[in-house]
Scaffold this motif. Structure first.
Motif, short mmCIF file in Angstrom:
data_model
loop_
_atom_site.label_atom_id
_atom_site.label_comp_id
_atom_site.label_asym_id
_atom_site.label_seq_id
_atom_site.Cartn_x
_atom_site.Cartn_y
_atom_site.Cartn_z
N GLN A 1 32.02 31.80 39.97
CA GLN A 1 33.25 32.55 40.18
C GLN A 1 34.33 32.14 39.18
N LYS B 1 33.09 37.25 40.08
CA LYS B 1 33.74 37.23 41.39
C LYS B 1 32.79 37.66 42.50
N ASN B 2 33.03 37.11 43.67
CA ASN B 2 32.26 37.41 44.88
C ASN B 2 30.77 37.13 44.70
#
Length: 185
Positions: A165, A170-171
């Motif tokens: 991340q 992201k995620n």
């Protein structure tokens, strides 16, 4: 790129130069921007293979047996001598990155590199309480200068998810991760 200093014919029979050459190859790959990801396993936890020769650099016949003899007289000292060697070479590599300006960026290469270093066993071959170091990555947003201890149910893979991340994925989950390690960022 000057590579005359490389000893590409080095073998594990010359463990100090072998380890230094491996780190140098990673350094050169980063410096030339050939890659920004490297995985290097110093050795196997069971002591089979190249890694067992590394202890010869500090006068011991093999690395693995040092862990089994820590409770004998001088055992912790001997294991400490070996661990110091391994960590000095890691430090040499990190300092090399720190001394190299980041190509096309600000800061140095260590600021833009996250090194995760550790062991897959902590004591008596248990798969918990891993001793780990996270070095560098200041420009990636990693916090340093702290000792973190987690609950037994915190997956190790949370560190990998955090690293992913921080580089912009992201995620992202990794393996059995349950989240990020917020104390690292």
């Amino acid at each position: 790129m000057d590579v005359d200093h490389l000893k590409l014919d080095v073998t594990p029979e010359d463990p100090r130069n072998y380890l230094q050459t491996m780190y140098e190859l990673i350094y050169l790959a980063f410096k030339t921007d050939t890659t920004r990801v490297a995985t290097y396993q110093l050795g196997r936890e069971n002591g089979v293979g190249v890694s067992d020769y590394l202890a010869r650099a500090v006068g011991f016949k093999a690395a693995h047996w040092l862990t089994h003899e820590v409770k004998k007289p001088g055992g912790y000292k001997n294991f400490g001598v070996y661990c110091r060697f391994i960590n000095e070479e890691l430090g040499r590599f990190a300092n090399r990155l720190k001394a190299t300006p980041e190509p096309g960026g600000e800061g140095n290469m260590l600021d833009h590199t996250a090194i995760l270093f550790g062991s897959a066993s902590s004591a008596f071959h248990l798969s918990r309480n891993y001793p780990l170091l996270l070095i560098g990555g200041r420009k990636l947003g990693f916090k340093h200068g702290q000792y973190l201890k987690f609950t037994r149910d915190t997956p190790f893979s949370n560190i990998f998810a955090t690293q992913l991340q921080q580089i912009g994925l992201k995620n992202t989950r990794f393996g059995d991760s349950t989240g990020v390690v917020s104390e690292l960022v």
